[in-house]
Design an enzyme around this catalytic site. Sequence first.
Site, PDB file in Angstrom:
ATOM      1  N   ASP A 190       0.865  -1.181   0.000  1.00 29.31           N
ATOM      2  CA  ASP A 190       0.000   0.000   0.000  1.00 29.31           C
ATOM      3  C   ASP A 190       0.902   1.231   0.000  1.00 29.31           C
ATOM      4  O   ASP A 190       2.038   1.151  -0.476  1.00 29.31           O
ATOM      5  CB  ASP A 190      -0.947  -0.023   1.204  1.00 29.31           C
TER       6      ASP A 190
ATOM      7  N   GLY B 249       4.639  -0.538  -4.019  1.00 33.74           N
ATOM      8  CA  GLY B 249       3.729   0.168  -3.139  1.00 33.74           C
ATOM      9  C   GLY B 249       2.827   1.077  -3.940  1.00 33.74           C
ATOM     10  O   GLY B 249       2.811   1.060  -5.170  1.00 33.74           O
ATOM     11  N   HIS B 250       2.064   1.902  -3.212  1.00 28.05           N
ATOM     12  CA  HIS B 250       1.113   2.809  -3.849  1.00 28.05           C
ATOM     13  C   HIS B 250       1.606   4.248  -3.869  1.00 28.05           C
ATOM     14  O   HIS B 250       0.840   5.152  -4.188  1.00 28.05           O
ATOM     15  CB  HIS B 250      -0.235   2.730  -3.138  1.00 28.05           C
ATOM     16  N   GLY B 251       2.872   4.462  -3.503  1.00 27.70           N
ATOM     17  CA  GLY B 251       3.437   5.795  -3.569  1.00 27.70           C
ATOM     18  C   GLY B 251       3.474   6.470  -2.215  1.00 27.70           C
ATOM     19  O   GLY B 251       3.350   5.846  -1.160  1.00 27.70           O
TER      20      GLY B 251
END
Length: 403
Positions: free
Chosen positions: A219, A241-243
């Site tokens: 995430d 990941g999502h940044g």
Amino acid sequence: MGRTLNITLFFACLLLAFIIEVQAQSTSFDVTKYGAKADGSDISEALLSAWKEACNSTTPSTVVVPQGTFSLIQATLTGPCKAPIELRVQGTIKAPEDPSLIKEGEWVNVQYLDQFTLSGGGTFDGQGAKSWGQNDCAKTKVCSKLPNNFSFGFLNNSIVRDVTSLNSKLFHVNVLECNNITFSHFTITAPETSLNTDGIHIGRSNGVNVTDSTIGTGDDCVSIGDGAKQVSVTGVTCGPGHGISVGSLGRFENEQPVVGIFVRNCTLISTQNGVRVKTWPASKTGSATDMHFDDIILQNVSNPIVIDQEYCPWNQCTLDSPSRVKISKVSFNNVKGSSATPLAVKLVCSKSLPCEGVQIGDIDLVYTGTQGNMTSDCANVEPTFMGKQNPPICVKNGTAQSS
């Protein structure tokens, strides 16, 4: 300038000398002397016994978990303590695979301390692989609660350095109501498939610094929630990941303002997003201001630059009502690298509370895929521009522009 630098170096050396002296005078409490064994048996009681004795010390103290692999069902390490205290983990500590054994709260909970240090080069292994399948956030608005690896609450003037968080069942780190806490040379590792395993989540805290760290998870590498103030994320490598994200904001009543977010000199590799700000539509009221993303390197990143005030994961909300979170004073400067999708820049703000004070400077992104030219998508925002913009961004407000 030279005199100022010399004075600064003098005080820096003085502080380093003080830290070295404090560490040299620190009293050590080794958990193996309280019954802990690296044989698979639970060390919860031994760790708590060592902690209580160290916490009552009137001089700086260190609780040591030596080399070896230890099992820990759960630990709540609470202050206040009588002097600065350090938890030095040199080995590996493993959580139970079964999350039901962690009866309440988080796996390792550290709270109500001043001048706390976590260090030692060791690893906290959350053994989350069997738990990720129990994550039902995609099916229900209220997710089943799995334990985080760490909860840091009500800490002041504290540092987490040179340790690894591995395979947490949920968030690796939750930071709440902390002041002046630093994460340095901190490593977070979990596969891309580990749902909702945010690296470091920061909420209702002031003066949080994440520096020179490596975060790869399923995430957001760093997620910044309501009430976060003066947060600095510097020298972080993120991926998978999502940044690095501010938000999501606006989901709950009485959320506190977000003020002063500085993300600098970070590298994102093959992440779902780059740097972004996200709020829910049909949201509660809130605000986020003074947020700056500078000197960012992106490698094969989807959605490199994002303001999304229509954030609606798993279709669990409606777009009928706009976000009521006010976003202002946001800058993206010197963002370079490659996009994995043609939509390189998305600035979609609330139609009831348009974004204000958005500045875009020196954006240079390339897309090497086959889905067309790079585009931008803008709504309810009128940015100011400096330097180069590749792709052209918001050439006409409300339309996607191609390079």
